[in-house]
Enzyme design. Structure first.
Site, PDB file in Angstrom:
ATOM      1  N   ASP A 218       0.775  -1.244  -0.096  1.00  0.00           N
ATOM      2  CA  ASP A 218      -0.039  -0.052  -0.026  1.00  0.00           C
ATOM      3  C   ASP A 218       0.910   1.373  -0.058  1.00  0.00           C
ATOM      4  OD1 ASP A 218      -2.119  -1.726   0.139  1.00  0.00           O
ATOM      5  OD2 ASP A 218      -1.946  -1.879   2.362  1.00  0.00           O
TER       6      ASP A 218
ATOM      7  N   HIS B 210      -4.033  -3.021  -5.575  1.00  0.00           N
ATOM      8  CA  HIS B 210      -3.228  -1.885  -6.238  1.00  0.00           C
ATOM      9  C   HIS B 210      -4.318  -1.018  -6.880  1.00  0.00           C
ATOM     10  CE1 HIS B 210       1.025  -4.159  -6.914  1.00  0.00           C
ATOM     11  NE2 HIS B 210       0.330  -3.775  -5.587  1.00  0.00           N
TER      12      HIS B 210
HETATM   13  P1  IMP Z   1      -1.903 -12.973   3.171  1.00  0.00           P
HETATM   14  O1  IMP Z   1      -0.595 -12.841   2.477  1.00  0.00           O
HETATM   15  O2  IMP Z   1      -3.229 -12.665   2.649  1.00  0.00           O
HETATM   16  O3  IMP Z   1      -1.851 -14.123   3.986  1.00  0.00           O
HETATM   17  O4  IMP Z   1      -1.765 -11.941   4.497  1.00  0.00           O
HETATM   18  C1  IMP Z   1      -0.480 -11.782   5.218  1.00  0.00           C
HETATM   19  C2  IMP Z   1      -0.200 -10.430   5.756  1.00  0.00           C
HETATM   20  O5  IMP Z   1       0.173  -9.663   4.832  1.00  0.00           O
HETATM   21  C3  IMP Z   1      -1.429  -9.518   6.436  1.00  0.00           C
HETATM   22  O6  IMP Z   1      -0.923  -8.905   7.554  1.00  0.00           O
HETATM   23  C4  IMP Z   1      -2.188  -8.828   5.218  1.00  0.00           C
HETATM   24  O7  IMP Z   1      -2.944  -7.895   5.754  1.00  0.00           O
HETATM   25  C5  IMP Z   1      -0.741  -8.380   4.513  1.00  0.00           C
HETATM   26  N1  IMP Z   1      -0.882  -8.382   3.196  1.00  0.00           N
HETATM   27  C6  IMP Z   1      -0.718  -9.091   2.111  1.00  0.00           C
HETATM   28  N2  IMP Z   1      -0.917  -8.643   1.120  1.00  0.00           N
HETATM   29  C7  IMP Z   1      -1.000  -7.258   1.184  1.00  0.00           C
HETATM   30  C8  IMP Z   1      -0.970  -6.179   0.396  1.00  0.00           C
HETATM   31  O8  IMP Z   1      -0.963  -6.395  -1.189  1.00  0.00           O
HETATM   32  N3  IMP Z   1      -0.935  -4.877   1.012  1.00  0.00           N
HETATM   33  C9  IMP Z   1      -0.804  -4.683   2.441  1.00  0.00           C
HETATM   34  N4  IMP Z   1      -1.025  -5.821   2.966  1.00  0.00           N
HETATM   35  C10 IMP Z   1      -0.789  -6.891   2.545  1.00  0.00           C
HETATM   36 MG    MG Z   2      -2.537  -2.530  -1.676  1.00  0.00          MG
END
Ligand code: IMP
Ligand code: MG
Length: 328
Positions: free
Chosen positions: A12, A42
């Site tokens: 982000d 995104h």
């Molecule tokens: P997961 O990859 O969905 O299992 O999430 C694991 C951690 O990474 C969590 O804290 C999510 O909020 C964070 N996370 C995963 N992808 C993103 C992203 O694209 N932006 C921000 N946080 C992310």
């Molecule tokens: Mg994002």
């Protein structure tokens, strides 16, 4: 010319905006996505419309470029097909034959997992799909009837193109290797892995642009230094909400320079793009020249360059792709 764009914080950072800007100015033949999968959100604001993308590259705003998804990415066919429809890009989208596929079972498993709950996963099935791939029981794109019309060899396309933009996802602090383990995503997301995700080796990359936001946010659980209350973040106009999950993001007003130096080092960063300078320093919205920024904003950027040791070449002054200062 092959350029990788990665996130330097917790995701982000505004990669979508920077990628959409570069996809117009740098005119790539191919834009290839690496990273984890549809856990990423995104966002692009282009010609007055907002596009939240989870599978396709935000570089779609360049209508001539091929939009590819590299072998390292886990693909949800439903999300992919919906996004292809939403931007009417059926002819120029491609998925590598070797991508692993996210199934409804992966999403159910992610949703029911205690670990996902604990770390605040997006529960989009990415972690279980990556785990199945690692355990050699995954389903690949080449066996997915839904993806058949889009299957391609991204390796060949990337190697035969002249100008390639490679889009990373998440951010360095969420890397499974270098981030705040166990509060991380399911893969490394540093530039070397993003290169491998699309079929490129380290010597084939010309530039690594690390995108950072002028302040720090994190969505989901895990450590965050100097965290503000929601009220304080709102008062500073910094309170954000997740693109994928809609969750309120946690905010810290400062940049964490120790983390950024490590991120710059491990990513092999050659340039920094800094976003939302207008949010941190009011009075800078829409500015297109460095000299037109307020002195406070200018000295902040010089400070970032000194602390991290990498030149800041792109500066975001508003949500639109075109609200960018380009010092390259
Ligand atoms: P997961 O990859 O969905 O299992 O999430 C694991 C951690 O990474 C969590 O804290 C999510 O909020 C964070 N996370 C995963 N992808 C993103 C992203 O694209 N932006 C921000 N946080 C992310
Ligand atoms: Mg994002």
């Amino acid at each position: 010319m092959k350029t990788i764009i990665v996130g330097g914080q917790y995701g982000d950072e505004g990669k979508g905006k920077i990628i959409s800007y570069m996809s117009i100015t740098d005119d790539p033949d191919v834009i290839a996505r690496g990273g984890v999968g549809p856990n990423a959100g995104h966002e692009v604001n282009y010609k007055g419309k907002r596009y939240p993308m989870r599978m396709l590259s935000c570089g779609f705003v360049n209508e001539k470029a091929r939009l590819l998804i590299g072998a390292g990415v886990v693909v949800n066919p439903d999300v992919f097909l919906k996004e292809v429809d939403s931007i009417n890009a059926h002819k120029r989208c491609g998925v590598d034959l070797r991508c692993a596929v996210i199934t409804p079972e992966h999403i159910a498993r992610d949703g029911a997992s205690e670990t996902s709950q604990k770390i605040g996963s997006t529960k989009t099935g990415c972690g279980p799909a990556v785990a199945d791939r690692v355990n050699r029981v995954g389903t690949l794109a080449k066996d997915s009837p839904a993806l058949k019309p889009y299957l391609t060899d991204v390796v060949k396309e990337v190697h035969s193109a002249k100008r390639v933009l490679i889009e990373g996802t998440q951010g360095f602090m969420l890397s499974n290797l270098y981030g705040t383990y166990p509060f991380v995503t399911s893969k490394d997301v540093s530039a070397s892995t993003i290169a491998a995700d699309v079929g490129l080796g380290p010597t084939q990359i010309d530039d690594v642009v690390m995108v950072i936001k002028s302040y720090t946010t994190r969505v989901g659980a895990g450590p965050l230094k100097d965290e503000l209350s929601v009220e304080a973040a709102k008062a500073k106009n910094m309170q954000e909400y997740g693109t994928v999950t809609g969750r309120p993001r946690r905010t810290s007003v400062d940049l964490h320079y120790d983390d950024l130096r490590l991120a710059a080092q491990i990513n092999g960063t050659t340039q920094i793009a800094i976003t939302k300078i207008d949010v941190r320093f009011p009075g800078n919205a829409g500015k297109k020249k460095f000299a037109d920024l307020t002195l406070e904003a200018q000295s902040f950027i010089k400070h970032v360059e000194k602390e991290v040791g990498v030149p800041v070449t792109l500066i975001g002054t508003g949500p639109d792709a075109e609200e960018t200062i380009d010092r390259r």
